[in-house]
Design an enzyme around this catalytic site. Structure first.
Site, PDB file in Angstrom:
ATOM      1  N   CYS A   9       0.856  -1.177   0.000  1.00 50.41           N
ATOM      2  CA  CYS A   9       0.000   0.000   0.000  1.00 50.41           C
ATOM      3  C   CYS A   9       0.899   1.237   0.000  1.00 50.41           C
ATOM      4  O   CYS A   9       2.108   1.129   0.231  1.00 50.41           O
ATOM      5  CB  CYS A   9      -0.889   0.002   1.243  1.00 50.41           C
ATOM      6  SG  CYS A   9       0.049   0.026   2.791  1.00 50.41           S
ATOM      7  N   HIS A  25       5.337  -5.871   8.041  1.00 49.60           N
ATOM      8  CA  HIS A  25       5.107  -7.215   8.573  1.00 49.60           C
ATOM      9  C   HIS A  25       5.390  -8.277   7.523  1.00 49.60           C
ATOM     10  O   HIS A  25       4.520  -9.052   7.144  1.00 49.60           O
ATOM     11  CB  HIS A  25       3.680  -7.347   9.119  1.00 49.60           C
ATOM     12  CG  HIS A  25       3.506  -6.644  10.432  1.00 49.60           C
ATOM     13  ND1 HIS A  25       2.305  -6.145  10.871  1.00 49.60           N
ATOM     14  CD2 HIS A  25       4.401  -6.351  11.401  1.00 49.60           C
ATOM     15  CE1 HIS A  25       2.477  -5.580  12.056  1.00 49.60           C
ATOM     16  NE2 HIS A  25       3.740  -5.686  12.387  1.00 49.60           N
ATOM     17  N   GLU A  56      -0.022  -0.465  15.392  1.00 44.19           N
ATOM     18  CA  GLU A  56      -0.935   0.663  15.135  1.00 44.19           C
ATOM     19  C   GLU A  56      -1.848   0.916  16.323  1.00 44.19           C
ATOM     20  O   GLU A  56      -2.067   2.054  16.728  1.00 44.19           O
ATOM     21  CB  GLU A  56      -1.781   0.378  13.886  1.00 44.19           C
ATOM     22  CG  GLU A  56      -2.721   1.530  13.554  1.00 44.19           C
ATOM     23  CD  GLU A  56      -3.766   1.184  12.501  1.00 44.19           C
ATOM     24  OE1 GLU A  56      -4.913   1.628  12.636  1.00 44.19           O
ATOM     25  OE2 GLU A  56      -3.432   0.471  11.524  1.00 44.19           O
TER      26      GLU A  56
END
Length: 283
Positions: free
Chosen positions: A17, A45, A131
């Site tokens: 992304c 990740h 996050e």
């Protein structure tokens, strides 16, 4: 082409992304100039991509290491950080290279505003996820976090709730949670803060998955959206395999002439999917 004559296609909508692309570009630029760079937590990740960057001089540290680090540059990855990290950096004369994803930063800001307005915040997210830790940090860790609806049964919840979501959760599940809370009689102010790059994949993936005999889904085991997107694939094509690296593939998973689609998480590098494609075509 190998003897199996497998027809293999990579999902062009998959792969990094923009938040991850931004963080990795930033890291590579500094590595090229300075030869090394500290990064707080895994930059992405995906172990294979982390290893590639470590070879270029990326040094992964955790919050405990940060306490003892002075006068250095440290990259903050796309997941974002809690306010405490910024305070510590200031104290230790650390220059932060902030590659927090804009979608995450906007969410942090909204949560902070809600918290400052004394709202009762509930976050739909994974416990201990980078996050989520950053999001809770905006509320002095007062926000409650839950991973699934069942967990709500064990929580004491106030009558009025402001509901937020980790950016990589499933949109469907978020709205199911909202409906469930309303059905239980709570007043819910729901903020859909799911990243559209993730939720649009939710929409496009079913079509991709149905085009092939089999799907090979490539993702790191730690990736939250990897789990979400793998489930989407499997729901629309039961012959979906989850792998993290090409060596997890075996010829006996496939039949001669199979059509195979390769897809991945927003943390899966395109070069890794290319390797998987090459491996399949060698059978």
């Amino acid at each position: 082409m190998g003897a199996y004559q497998l027809q293999v296609q990579i999902d062009q909508d998959s792969g990094f992304c923009f938040g991850v692309v931004y963080a990795i570009d930033m890291a590579e630029e500094i590595l090229a100039e300075e030869g090394y760079l500290y990064c707080l937590g895994d930059i992405v990740h995906n172990d294979e991509e982390v290893e590639r960057l470590k070879a270029k001089g990326l040094r992964i540290i955790d919050h405990a290491d940060l306490v003892n680090l002075h006068n250095e540059k440290v990259l903050i990855r796309a997941h974002g950080e809690a306010p405490e990290t910024y305070r510590l950096a200031l104290q230790n004369n650390i220059t932060l290279i902030d590659a927090s994803c804009p979608v995450v930063l906007k969410l942090q800001n909204r949560i902070k505003t809600s918290h400052d307005s004394k709202e009762n915040i509930l976050i739909f997210g994974k416990h201990g996820h980078a996050e989520v830790i950053g999001l809770q940090g905006q509320t002095n860790n007062e926000a409650k976090v839950f991973q699934d609806i069942a967990e709500l049964d064990t929580m004491e919840l106030p009558q009025q709730i402001t509901l937020y979501s980790q950016t990589t959760k499933s949109t469907d599940k978020f709205y199911r949670v909202k409906e469930e809370l309303i059905a239980r009689g709570y007043e819910v102010k729901a903020n859909d803060t799911i990243c559209r790059q993730v939720s649009n994949r939710d929409k496009d993936l079913p079509e991709f998955a149905q085009k092939f005999n089999k799907i090979v889904f490539v993702s790191g085991k730690k990736s939250s959206n990897g789990k979400v997107l793998f489930e989407v694939c499997r729901k629309h094509n039961p012959n979906t395999y989850f792998i993290s690296a090409p060596d997890e593939l075996k010829p006996d998973m496939f039949l001669p002439g199979d059509t195979i689609g390769i897809s991945g998480a927003t943390s899966t590098p395109m070069w890794l999917m290319e390797q998987v494609k090459a491996e399949l075509e060698s059978y």
